[in-house]
Motif scaffolding. Structure first.
Motif, PDB file in Angstrom:
ATOM      1  N   PHE A 102      -6.574  -5.353 -14.075  1.00 47.51           N
ATOM      2  CA  PHE A 102      -6.839  -4.127 -13.328  1.00 47.51           C
ATOM      3  C   PHE A 102      -7.347  -3.055 -14.274  1.00 47.51           C
ATOM      4  N   LYS A 103      -7.928  -2.043 -13.679  1.00 51.81           N
ATOM      5  CA  LYS A 103      -8.342  -0.849 -14.424  1.00 51.81           C
ATOM      6  C   LYS A 103      -7.425   0.293 -14.003  1.00 51.81           C
ATOM      7  N   ASN A 104      -6.917   1.011 -14.976  1.00 51.47           N
ATOM      8  CA  ASN A 104      -5.976   2.099 -14.683  1.00 51.47           C
ATOM      9  C   ASN A 104      -6.529   3.100 -13.681  1.00 51.47           C
ATOM     10  N   GLU A 105      -7.833   3.393 -13.752  1.00 54.71           N
ATOM     11  CA  GLU A 105      -8.398   4.395 -12.846  1.00 54.71           C
ATOM     12  C   GLU A 105      -8.415   3.942 -11.385  1.00 54.71           C
ATOM     13  N   TYR A 106      -8.172   2.647 -11.136  1.00 58.02           N
ATOM     14  CA  TYR A 106      -8.164   2.150  -9.762  1.00 58.02           C
ATOM     15  C   TYR A 106      -6.760   1.840  -9.245  1.00 58.02           C
ATOM     16  N   LEU A 107      -5.740   2.134 -10.032  1.00 57.96           N
ATOM     17  CA  LEU A 107      -4.370   1.953  -9.563  1.00 57.96           C
ATOM     18  C   LEU A 107      -4.015   3.072  -8.598  1.00 57.96           C
ATOM     19  N   PHE A 108      -2.925   2.872  -7.860  1.00 54.97           N
ATOM     20  CA  PHE A 108      -2.409   3.938  -7.022  1.00 54.97           C
ATOM     21  C   PHE A 108      -2.087   5.143  -7.884  1.00 54.97           C
ATOM     22  N   GLU A 109      -2.044   6.302  -7.271  1.00 55.85           N
ATOM     23  CA  GLU A 109      -1.557   7.492  -7.950  1.00 55.85           C
ATOM     24  C   GLU A 109      -0.053   7.355  -8.034  1.00 55.85           C
ATOM     25  N   PHE A 110       0.483   7.357  -9.232  1.00 58.21           N
ATOM     26  CA  PHE A 110       1.928   7.224  -9.395  1.00 58.21           C
ATOM     27  C   PHE A 110       2.501   8.552  -9.867  1.00 58.21           C
ATOM     28  N   ALA A 155       7.678 -10.003   7.429  1.00 63.27           N
ATOM     29  CA  ALA A 155       8.541  -8.905   6.985  1.00 63.27           C
ATOM     30  C   ALA A 155       7.676  -7.669   6.764  1.00 63.27           C
ATOM     31  N   VAL A 156       8.162  -6.542   7.243  1.00 63.57           N
ATOM     32  CA  VAL A 156       7.530  -5.249   6.970  1.00 63.57           C
ATOM     33  C   VAL A 156       8.660  -4.306   6.586  1.00 63.57           C
ATOM     34  N   ASN A 157       8.530  -3.724   5.410  1.00 62.80           N
ATOM     35  CA  ASN A 157       9.541  -2.787   4.941  1.00 62.80           C
ATOM     36  C   ASN A 157       8.921  -1.990   3.807  1.00 62.80           C
ATOM     37  N   GLY A 158       9.670  -1.130   3.228  1.00 67.19           N
ATOM     38  CA  GLY A 158       9.168  -0.319   2.138  1.00 67.19           C
ATOM     39  C   GLY A 158      10.165   0.759   1.826  1.00 67.19           C
ATOM     40  N   TYR A 159       9.640   1.814   1.231  1.00 66.33           N
ATOM     41  CA  TYR A 159      10.504   2.922   0.874  1.00 66.33           C
ATOM     42  C   TYR A 159       9.790   4.208   1.237  1.00 66.33           C
ATOM     43  N   LYS A 160      10.197   5.310   0.679  1.00 71.21           N
ATOM     44  CA  LYS A 160       9.711   6.618   1.092  1.00 71.21           C
ATOM     45  C   LYS A 160       8.213   6.818   0.906  1.00 71.21           C
ATOM     46  N   ASP A 161       7.600   6.057   0.000  1.00 70.12           N
ATOM     47  CA  ASP A 161       6.205   6.320  -0.340  1.00 70.12           C
ATOM     48  C   ASP A 161       5.303   5.094  -0.325  1.00 70.12           C
ATOM     49  N   HIS A 162       5.804   3.955   0.124  1.00 69.05           N
ATOM     50  CA  HIS A 162       4.969   2.758   0.145  1.00 69.05           C
ATOM     51  C   HIS A 162       5.494   1.731   1.146  1.00 69.05           C
ATOM     52  N   VAL A 163       4.621   0.765   1.440  1.00 64.12           N
ATOM     53  CA  VAL A 163       4.924  -0.277   2.419  1.00 64.12           C
ATOM     54  C   VAL A 163       4.665  -1.646   1.801  1.00 64.12           C
ATOM     55  N   HIS A 164       5.559  -2.582   2.113  1.00 64.86           N
ATOM     56  CA  HIS A 164       5.360  -3.993   1.798  1.00 64.86           C
ATOM     57  C   HIS A 164       5.169  -4.715   3.127  1.00 64.86           C
ATOM     58  N   GLY A 218       1.766  18.475   8.099  1.00 66.70           N
ATOM     59  CA  GLY A 218       0.364  18.352   7.704  1.00 66.70           C
ATOM     60  C   GLY A 218      -0.241  17.049   8.176  1.00 66.70           C
ATOM     61  N   LYS A 219      -1.332  16.669   7.507  1.00 70.33           N
ATOM     62  CA  LYS A 219      -2.063  15.457   7.884  1.00 70.33           C
ATOM     63  C   LYS A 219      -1.648  14.292   6.980  1.00 70.33           C
ATOM     64  N   PHE A 220      -1.200  13.208   7.602  1.00 72.19           N
ATOM     65  CA  PHE A 220      -0.774  12.021   6.870  1.00 72.19           C
ATOM     66  C   PHE A 220      -1.959  11.086   6.645  1.00 72.19           C
ATOM     67  N   SER A 221      -1.964  10.412   5.488  1.00 76.74           N
ATOM     68  CA  SER A 221      -2.917   9.321   5.252  1.00 76.74           C
ATOM     69  C   SER A 221      -2.387   8.403   4.157  1.00 76.74           C
ATOM     70  N   PHE A 228       0.846  -1.195   0.000  1.00 74.33           N
ATOM     71  CA  PHE A 228       0.000   0.000   0.000  1.00 74.33           C
ATOM     72  C   PHE A 228       0.876   1.236   0.000  1.00 74.33           C
ATOM     73  N   SER A 229       0.252   2.369  -0.323  1.00 72.16           N
ATOM     74  CA  SER A 229       1.020   3.566  -0.646  1.00 72.16           C
ATOM     75  C   SER A 229       0.527   4.792   0.121  1.00 72.16           C
ATOM     76  N   VAL A 230       1.450   5.730   0.302  1.00 73.61           N
ATOM     77  CA  VAL A 230       1.136   7.020   0.921  1.00 73.61           C
ATOM     78  C   VAL A 230       0.208   7.802  -0.009  1.00 73.61           C
ATOM     79  N   LYS A 231      -0.829   8.416   0.555  1.00 73.17           N
ATOM     80  CA  LYS A 231      -1.737   9.245  -0.238  1.00 73.17           C
ATOM     81  C   LYS A 231      -0.964  10.416  -0.841  1.00 73.17           C
ATOM     82  N   GLY A 232      -1.230  10.670  -2.108  1.00 78.65           N
ATOM     83  CA  GLY A 232      -0.530  11.732  -2.804  1.00 78.65           C
ATOM     84  C   GLY A 232       0.896  11.357  -3.161  1.00 78.65           C
ATOM     85  N   ARG A 233       1.265  10.126  -2.793  1.00 80.37           N
ATOM     86  CA  ARG A 233       2.592   9.566  -3.076  1.00 80.37           C
ATOM     87  C   ARG A 233       3.710  10.459  -2.569  1.00 80.37           C
TER      88      ARG A 233
END
Length: 153
Positions: free
Chosen positions: A143-151, A48-57, A91-94, A14-19
């Motif tokens: 998948f449908k492109n409109e339902y992918l994460f904002e990249f 395992a829990v890890n990720g990078y600046k804008d997402h989590v695995h 600001g507000k994180f989500s 999953f990913s940070v809102k607004g990436r």
């Protein structure tokens, strides 16, 4: 339930809102153990829990007595409150809505754990979009492109 034996190994992304690149190394060092604790407290087992600046695995042994979507909702909700109450980001994180979910056999666990734990190195040469699109392709997920994460690159 008596006489029920399972082993489901799930990889969720999953990913940070607004990436936004809000998940600094310092935040990740505290956030990922916190997320593992949520998973374990919900009667699953974090592998395992890890990720990078804008997402989590998140890779975990799944307890089928509970809903995956409820678990991920709870992880995202509790971690959002945790980040915001500590004012770890401006600001507000989500988190963005939704997640990607992938299943693996026990024989694949070590490979998946190694992959997840090497996210920082992995993303030196590959964007999150490239990584996520490859996961979808590897698992033959329509998948449908409109339902992918904002990249944002």
């Amino acid at each position: 339930m008596p006489n029920t034996y399972t082993q489901f190994n799930l990889h969720v992304v999953f990913s940070v809102k607004g990436r936004g690149n809000f998940l600094s190394t310092k935040i990740r060092e505290e956030l990922f153990p916190y997320i593992a604790g949520i998973v374990n407290n919900k009667k699953h087992y974090a592998l395992a829990v890890n990720g990078y600046k804008d997402h989590v695995h998140l890779f975990f042994e799944y307890n089928p007595a509970f809903s995956v979507s409820d678990l991920i909702r709870d992880v995202k909700s509790a971690s959002t409150v945790w980040i915001n109450s500590r004012k770890l980001v401006p600001g507000k994180f989500s988190w963005q809505e939704g997640y990607g979910g992938f299943s693996y056999s026990r024989s694949q666990r070590d490979v998946v754990i190694k992959y997840i734990m090497n996210q920082e190195k992995h993303h030196q040469g590959k964007s999150f979009r490239e990584e996520y699109m490859k996961l979808l392709a590897d698992f033959d997920i329509e998948f449908k492109n409109e339902y992918l994460f904002e990249f944002y690159e």
